[in-house]
Design an enzyme around this catalytic site. Sequence first.
Site, PDB file in Angstrom:
ATOM      1  N   ARG A 101       0.834  -1.197   0.000  1.00 25.47           N
ATOM      2  CA  ARG A 101       0.000   0.000   0.000  1.00 25.47           C
ATOM      3  C   ARG A 101       0.869   1.247   0.000  1.00 25.47           C
ATOM      4  O   ARG A 101       1.786   1.347   0.814  1.00 25.47           O
ATOM      5  CB  ARG A 101      -0.913   0.010   1.230  1.00 25.47           C
ATOM      6  N   LYS A 150     -15.323   8.375 -14.801  1.00 24.25           N
ATOM      7  CA  LYS A 150     -16.208   7.324 -14.283  1.00 24.25           C
ATOM      8  C   LYS A 150     -15.417   6.398 -13.352  1.00 24.25           C
ATOM      9  O   LYS A 150     -15.042   5.279 -13.727  1.00 24.25           O
ATOM     10  CB  LYS A 150     -16.838   6.550 -15.456  1.00 24.25           C
ATOM     11  N   GLU A 182     -27.079  15.656 -11.077  1.00 22.43           N
ATOM     12  CA  GLU A 182     -27.525  14.437 -11.763  1.00 22.43           C
ATOM     13  C   GLU A 182     -28.100  13.487 -10.730  1.00 22.43           C
ATOM     14  O   GLU A 182     -28.177  13.808  -9.546  1.00 22.43           O
ATOM     15  CB  GLU A 182     -26.348  13.796 -12.529  1.00 22.43           C
TER      16      GLU A 182
HETATM   17  N1  PDD Z   1     -24.151   4.794 -14.257  1.00 24.18           N
HETATM   18  N2  PDD Z   1     -24.308   9.877 -14.051  1.00 24.18           N
HETATM   19  C1  PDD Z   1     -23.771   8.991 -13.199  1.00 24.18           C
HETATM   20  C2  PDD Z   1     -23.275   9.482 -11.886  1.00 24.18           C
HETATM   21  C3  PDD Z   1     -23.689   7.627 -13.549  1.00 24.18           C
HETATM   22  O1  PDD Z   1     -23.147   6.747 -12.697  1.00 24.18           O
HETATM   23  C4  PDD Z   1     -24.197   7.199 -14.807  1.00 24.18           C
HETATM   24  C5  PDD Z   1     -24.126   5.771 -15.254  1.00 24.18           C
HETATM   25  C6  PDD Z   1     -24.758   8.174 -15.656  1.00 24.18           C
HETATM   26  C7  PDD Z   1     -25.313   7.822 -17.019  1.00 24.18           C
HETATM   27  O2  PDD Z   1     -24.292   7.489 -17.915  1.00 24.18           O
HETATM   28  P1  PDD Z   1     -24.544   6.466 -19.115  1.00 24.18           P
HETATM   29  O3  PDD Z   1     -25.691   7.001 -19.871  1.00 24.18           O
HETATM   30  O4  PDD Z   1     -23.288   6.497 -19.870  1.00 24.18           O
HETATM   31  O5  PDD Z   1     -24.852   5.110 -18.498  1.00 24.18           O
HETATM   32  C8  PDD Z   1     -24.782   9.501 -15.250  1.00 24.18           C
HETATM   33  C9  PDD Z   1     -24.030   3.383 -14.591  1.00 24.18           C
HETATM   34  C10 PDD Z   1     -25.160   2.890 -15.435  1.00 24.18           C
HETATM   35  C11 PDD Z   1     -23.824   2.583 -13.331  1.00 24.18           C
HETATM   36  O6  PDD Z   1     -23.111   3.071 -12.475  1.00 24.18           O
HETATM   37  O7  PDD Z   1     -24.357   1.471 -13.215  1.00 24.18           O
END
Ligand code: PDD
Length: 286
Positions: A101, A150, A182
Amino acid sequence: MTRTVYLNGEYLPEAEAKVSIFDRGFLMADGVYEVTSVLDGKLIDFPGHRARLARSLHELDMAAPCSDDKLLAIHRELIAVNAITEGMVYLQVTRGNPGDRDFAYPPADTKPTLVLFTQAKPGLADNPAVRTGWKVISVPDIRWGRRDIKTVQLLYPSMAKMAAKAAHVDDSWFVEDGFVTEGTSNNAYIVKGNRIITRQLSSDILHGITRSAVLRFAAEAQMVIEERPFTIAETQQADEAFITSASAFVMPVVEVDGAALGHGKPGPVTTRLREIYLEEMRKTAI
Ligand code: PDD
């Protein structure tokens, strides 16, 4: 049937796929992910998810785990061996296992960890929740400032999902400085007349792959798109609201913080957008 998963070059029964306790994903949430839907046994908008993965990796100075062609081949193989007709493929890349770590990143030649698995979701397209719509509550957005990447740091979104469950609703919408950012795992929209209003892209939100396609189809259908922040009060006065994500596609929202929108039922704009989205995306699925 035992699920077959992919880990670092191998297809394995899920119980045999093991990752080190020193993996940066486990210790530091140092990893990124993608979720791609499967309809009719085919991937929905794979190029979009592949491009966003590349961007997330780049923003975090992480190496690509394999070529784009190989990535597609792994997705397809998992769909085939697990006989997925409707569902999802989850992909995660972490900075790998440095053997101990340390806050500092390991040497750049440390092998990333690449994991993919499928989730079968029969009825994903014909989801009964679409007929009633979701209810949501608002919660403060206390996530970090790079929500456009992400990452697998999903503790606060999980807490917000639990807050929604405790309030007997379906999801939470994050609010920062008075404006909706969001949903816990989706992008948020309101509809007023012929106008679709959604927050503009920035590091405040994830750049949804579904968002991009839905806005393109909405423009083609002569709907007016306003990319700007909106408040919960404006939402409560809207005709309709909805969310988009790879797993929910276009999902109506019929109640926000206890106030019913429109007639408390999914509205025509949302319903139409979902239809167009599914129809168009099935055409380009691979
Ligand atoms: N989540 N905003 C957030 C915070 C998200 O985690 C996601 C997607 C989206 C939509 O992005 P997209 O249309 O590319 O799926 C917006 C995925 C589905 C999940 O965490 O399971």
